[in-house]
Motif scaffolding. Structure first.
Motif, PDB file in Angstrom:
ATOM      1  N   PHE A 124      -6.805  -7.007   1.441  1.00 13.93           N
ATOM      2  CA  PHE A 124      -5.691  -6.169   1.869  1.00 13.93           C
ATOM      3  C   PHE A 124      -4.386  -6.923   1.618  1.00 13.93           C
ATOM      4  O   PHE A 124      -4.287  -8.111   1.929  1.00 13.93           O
ATOM      5  CB  PHE A 124      -5.799  -5.839   3.357  1.00 13.93           C
ATOM      6  CG  PHE A 124      -6.789  -4.757   3.668  1.00 13.93           C
ATOM      7  CD1 PHE A 124      -6.407  -3.424   3.689  1.00 13.93           C
ATOM      8  CD2 PHE A 124      -8.117  -5.065   3.930  1.00 13.93           C
ATOM      9  CE1 PHE A 124      -7.316  -2.416   3.980  1.00 13.93           C
ATOM     10  CE2 PHE A 124      -9.040  -4.076   4.218  1.00 13.93           C
ATOM     11  CZ  PHE A 124      -8.640  -2.751   4.238  1.00 13.93           C
ATOM     12  N   VAL A 151      -6.396  -3.516  -1.864  1.00  9.51           N
ATOM     13  CA  VAL A 151      -5.780  -2.331  -1.269  1.00  9.51           C
ATOM     14  C   VAL A 151      -4.354  -2.674  -0.885  1.00  9.51           C
ATOM     15  O   VAL A 151      -4.105  -3.674  -0.209  1.00  9.51           O
ATOM     16  CB  VAL A 151      -6.556  -1.879  -0.012  1.00  9.51           C
ATOM     17  CG1 VAL A 151      -5.862  -0.683   0.639  1.00  9.51           C
ATOM     18  CG2 VAL A 151      -8.002  -1.551  -0.355  1.00  9.51           C
ATOM     19  N   VAL A 153      -1.112  -1.893   1.325  1.00 10.37           N
ATOM     20  CA  VAL A 153      -0.759  -1.228   2.584  1.00 10.37           C
ATOM     21  C   VAL A 153       0.689  -1.580   2.909  1.00 10.37           C
ATOM     22  O   VAL A 153       1.009  -2.736   3.200  1.00 10.37           O
ATOM     23  CB  VAL A 153      -1.688  -1.664   3.736  1.00 10.37           C
ATOM     24  CG1 VAL A 153      -1.293  -0.939   5.017  1.00 10.37           C
ATOM     25  CG2 VAL A 153      -3.142  -1.378   3.398  1.00 10.37           C
ATOM     26  N   SER A 199      -2.875   5.291  11.167  1.00 10.99           N
ATOM     27  CA  SER A 199      -3.963   4.318  11.209  1.00 10.99           C
ATOM     28  C   SER A 199      -4.565   4.124  12.595  1.00 10.99           C
ATOM     29  O   SER A 199      -5.648   3.563  12.726  1.00 10.99           O
ATOM     30  CB  SER A 199      -3.478   2.966  10.670  1.00 10.99           C
ATOM     31  OG  SER A 199      -2.383   2.486  11.443  1.00 10.99           O
ATOM     32  N   VAL A 209      -0.822   3.776   2.016  1.00 13.65           N
ATOM     33  CA  VAL A 209      -1.964   3.121   1.366  1.00 13.65           C
ATOM     34  C   VAL A 209      -1.997   3.513  -0.099  1.00 13.65           C
ATOM     35  O   VAL A 209      -1.869   4.696  -0.447  1.00 13.65           O
ATOM     36  CB  VAL A 209      -3.282   3.542   2.050  1.00 13.65           C
ATOM     37  CG1 VAL A 209      -4.472   2.848   1.399  1.00 13.65           C
ATOM     38  CG2 VAL A 209      -3.229   3.247   3.549  1.00 13.65           C
ATOM     39  N   THR A 224      -9.081   1.175   5.252  1.00 12.66           N
ATOM     40  CA  THR A 224      -7.890   0.794   6.015  1.00 12.66           C
ATOM     41  C   THR A 224      -8.013   1.266   7.457  1.00 12.66           C
ATOM     42  O   THR A 224      -7.773   0.511   8.403  1.00 12.66           O
ATOM     43  CB  THR A 224      -6.621   1.385   5.375  1.00 12.66           C
ATOM     44  OG1 THR A 224      -6.476   0.885   4.037  1.00 12.66           O
ATOM     45  CG2 THR A 224      -5.382   1.012   6.176  1.00 12.66           C
ATOM     46  N   ARG A 225      -8.399   2.511   7.622  1.00 13.26           N
ATOM     47  CA  ARG A 225      -8.593   3.047   8.965  1.00 13.26           C
ATOM     48  C   ARG A 225      -9.650   2.241   9.731  1.00 13.26           C
ATOM     49  O   ARG A 225      -9.480   1.908  10.900  1.00 13.26           O
ATOM     50  CB  ARG A 225      -9.009   4.524   8.865  1.00 13.26           C
ATOM     51  CG  ARG A 225      -9.550   5.138  10.157  1.00 13.26           C
ATOM     52  CD  ARG A 225      -8.525   5.172  11.253  1.00 13.26           C
ATOM     53  NE  ARG A 225      -9.057   5.892  12.421  1.00 13.26           N
ATOM     54  CZ  ARG A 225      -8.754   5.584  13.671  1.00 13.26           C
ATOM     55  NH1 ARG A 225      -7.945   4.581  13.945  1.00 13.26           N
ATOM     56  NH2 ARG A 225      -9.254   6.286  14.669  1.00 13.26           N
ATOM     57  N   CYS A 227     -10.377  -0.804   9.485  1.00 13.00           N
ATOM     58  CA  CYS A 227      -9.960  -2.185   9.760  1.00 13.00           C
ATOM     59  C   CYS A 227      -8.783  -2.265  10.720  1.00 13.00           C
ATOM     60  O   CYS A 227      -8.203  -3.338  10.901  1.00 13.00           O
ATOM     61  CB  CYS A 227      -9.609  -2.899   8.450  1.00 13.00           C
ATOM     62  SG  CYS A 227     -11.043  -3.309   7.434  1.00 13.00           S
ATOM     63  N   CYS A 228      -8.403  -1.158  11.323  1.00 13.19           N
ATOM     64  CA  CYS A 228      -7.230  -1.138  12.202  1.00 13.19           C
ATOM     65  C   CYS A 228      -7.624  -1.129  13.672  1.00 13.19           C
ATOM     66  O   CYS A 228      -8.085  -0.107  14.192  1.00 13.19           O
ATOM     67  CB  CYS A 228      -6.347   0.067  11.892  1.00 13.19           C
ATOM     68  SG  CYS A 228      -5.432  -0.072  10.346  1.00 13.19           S
ATOM     69  N   PRO A 233      -3.703  -3.135   9.477  1.00 15.65           N
ATOM     70  CA  PRO A 233      -5.080  -3.580   9.249  1.00 15.65           C
ATOM     71  C   PRO A 233      -5.267  -5.028   9.699  1.00 15.65           C
ATOM     72  O   PRO A 233      -4.415  -5.885   9.425  1.00 15.65           O
ATOM     73  CB  PRO A 233      -5.260  -3.435   7.733  1.00 15.65           C
ATOM     74  CG  PRO A 233      -4.264  -2.410   7.328  1.00 15.65           C
ATOM     75  CD  PRO A 233      -3.095  -2.590   8.244  1.00 15.65           C
TER      76      PRO A 233
END
Length: 292
Positions: A124, A151, A153, A199, A209, A224-225, A227-228, A233
């Motif tokens: 990330f 990714v 962000v 998120s 994202v 991403t969602r 990992c939040c 994240p």
């Protein structure tokens, strides 16, 4: 947070950077390449990484480049690498990667040499990927040079290809009700450049994202969602926390204490790989953030 003035380099340098971006952009893979990315529960994903570059307050040269690796889905830190660096390339909007990425690539190289079993399966990046003036942001740059899925962000919308933070965009944000809700960022060219993602249930501002490398936008948004714990994240959040703390400890600079939720996360220490184991905008074009 300090805003650093943009320093315009010679046109020859900008031309070289543009050519390099164009050459590397041709190598970007904007689809899923790993089996875990196509699995609804990301079965097979064990390690997620995050990177950050934090600056010494009042100093546009000295900075701390950090890389952290977290277990997935537990999101516990299993590796961290923080290193003070001196940045020589100037901050130029649209060319952030040339200032920061070399030090992040070095951090990934050190990890591969020291603890190959802890190399993340995805990174990330606090910045944009294909959501960029030339379709090649810092997340793309880092992904191509490390050959890792990446990714992008960002915390604020980079207004490119007709994207604007106007009344219509704000209304779409207002309609995001629950964590996981999102809407596509469609440029004037008709291209979907990324997604605006709520998120966390309690977050009032979305994340932006975008694909960096070797992952689809759909998988990037879902991951991403996942990992939040908070709005940001966890891999990026931990990289930021630890880089700020490293600056304070290394330079003896008195910084404000981390919030309670951050202090609790910092209690997780890095684990050793077992023997025998194999831009004020944030994101691309963000003015670099400085920490005491």
């Amino acid at each position: 947070m300090a805003k650093e003035a943009e320093v315009r380099p010679p046109e020859e340098t900008l031309s070289l950077w543009k050519r390099e971006q164009a050459q590397l952009k041709a190598l970007v893979v904007d689809g899923d390449t790993e089996a875990w990315q196509r699995d609804a529960a990301f079965s097979g994903l064990r390690r997620v990484g995050g990177v950050d570059v934090s600056f010494v307050k009042g100093d546009s040269v000295r900075a701390c480049a950090s890389l952290v690796v977290l277990s997935y889905p537990e999101l516990e830190v299993v590796y961290e690498d923080c290193c003070m660096v001196s940045l020589t390339a100037p901050y130029v909007s649209g060319f952030l990667a040339f200032r920061e990425v070399p030090f992040l690539v070095d951090a990934v190289r050190r990890l591969r040499e020291k603890e190959p079993c802890l190399v993340p399966q995805v990174l990330f990046v606090d910045g944009n990927g294909v959501l960029h003036h030339r379709g090649f942001g810092v997340a793309c740059h880092l992904g191509v040079l490390t050959d890792l899925p990446c990714v992008g962000v960002a915390k604020k919308l980079l207004q490119v290809d007709g994207l604007e933070n106007d009344a219509q965009h704000k209304e779409k944000i207002r309609l995001l009700q629950a964590g996981g809700d999102s809407f596509p960022l469609v440029g004037g060219s008709g291209t979907v450049l990324g997604m605006a993602l709520k998120s966390h249930d309690h977050s009032s501002k979305p994340l932006y994202v975008s694909v960096g490398h070797k992952i689809s936008l759909e998988a990037a948004v879902r991951l991403t969602r996942g990992c939040c714990r908070f709005r940001i994240p966890e891999p990026v959040r931990q990289a930021d926390i630890r880089s700020r703390d490293y600056i304070r400890r290394t330079l003896g600079a008195p910084g404000p204490p981390a919030p309670a939720q951050e202090r609790s996360q910092k209690a997780q220490g890095p684990k050793v790989c077992p023997k025998g184991g194999s831009e004020e905008p944030e994101g691309e074009d963000r003015p670099p953030k400085a920490h005491s």
